[in-house]
Scaffold this motif. Structure first.
Motif, mmCIF file in Angstrom:
data_model
loop_
_atom_site.group_PDB
_atom_site.id
_atom_site.type_symbol
_atom_site.label_atom_id
_atom_site.label_comp_id
_atom_site.label_asym_id
_atom_site.label_seq_id
_atom_site.Cartn_x
_atom_site.Cartn_y
_atom_site.Cartn_z
ATOM 1 N N ARG A 37 29.731 -55.878 5.969
ATOM 2 C CA ARG A 37 29.271 -54.682 6.684
ATOM 3 C C ARG A 37 30.191 -53.509 6.396
ATOM 4 O O ARG A 37 31.335 -53.693 5.978
ATOM 5 N N ALA A 39 29.976 -50.855 8.898
ATOM 6 C CA ALA A 39 30.240 -50.428 10.274
ATOM 7 C C ALA A 39 29.853 -51.560 11.211
ATOM 8 O O ALA A 39 28.900 -52.291 10.944
ATOM 9 N N PRO A 40 30.589 -51.736 12.264
ATOM 10 C CA PRO A 40 31.815 -51.020 12.563
ATOM 11 C C PRO A 40 32.967 -51.514 11.691
ATOM 12 O O PRO A 40 32.899 -52.605 11.119
ATOM 13 N N LEU A 41 34.014 -50.712 11.626
ATOM 14 C CA LEU A 41 35.220 -51.061 10.895
ATOM 15 C C LEU A 41 35.754 -52.385 11.452
ATOM 16 O O LEU A 41 35.842 -52.541 12.668
ATOM 17 N N SER A 43 37.917 -54.925 13.110
ATOM 18 C CA SER A 43 39.040 -54.711 14.028
ATOM 19 C C SER A 43 40.295 -55.426 13.519
ATOM 20 O O SER A 43 40.221 -56.311 12.663
#
Length: 98
Positions: A37, A39-41, A43
């Motif tokens: 993916r 997004a989202p970055l 974590s």
């Protein structure tokens, strides 16, 4: 020169975030994980889990930092110096978030 091994997270040619551990050996042998993916970055907790599954952990006192290549096509990436751990589970080169 970077202290190896070093983990780097960068947007791969496929357009998704990929975490690679630069070990000093041939790039084809570098442990890697594709988050699948943009997004989202991913974590920090996700990155830590992937590193553990690949058999690495951040060096004591080290934190993820953002950097950019010096090439004309500048590439932004996150990096952290790592060290191998004794026991780990294998993670495929591509897959979903951990």
């Amino acid at each position: 020169m970077a202290l190896l091994p070093e983990a780097r997270m960068v947007v791969d040619a496929s357009g998704t975030w990929k975490l690679v551990v630069l070990t000093g050996y041939e790039p084809l042998e570098w442990p890697a994980y594709d988050f699948g993916r943009i997004a989202p970055l991913p974590s920090v907790a996700e990155r830590v889990a992937v590193l553990a599954a690949l058999g690495f952990t951040a060096r004591e006192g080290a934190a993820w930092e953002w950097d950019v290549t010096a090439t004309p096509r500048r590439i932004v990436y996150a990096k952290v110096p790592v060290r191998p751990v004794a026991e780990h589970a294998a993670v495929p080169v591509s897959g979903g978030a951990v």
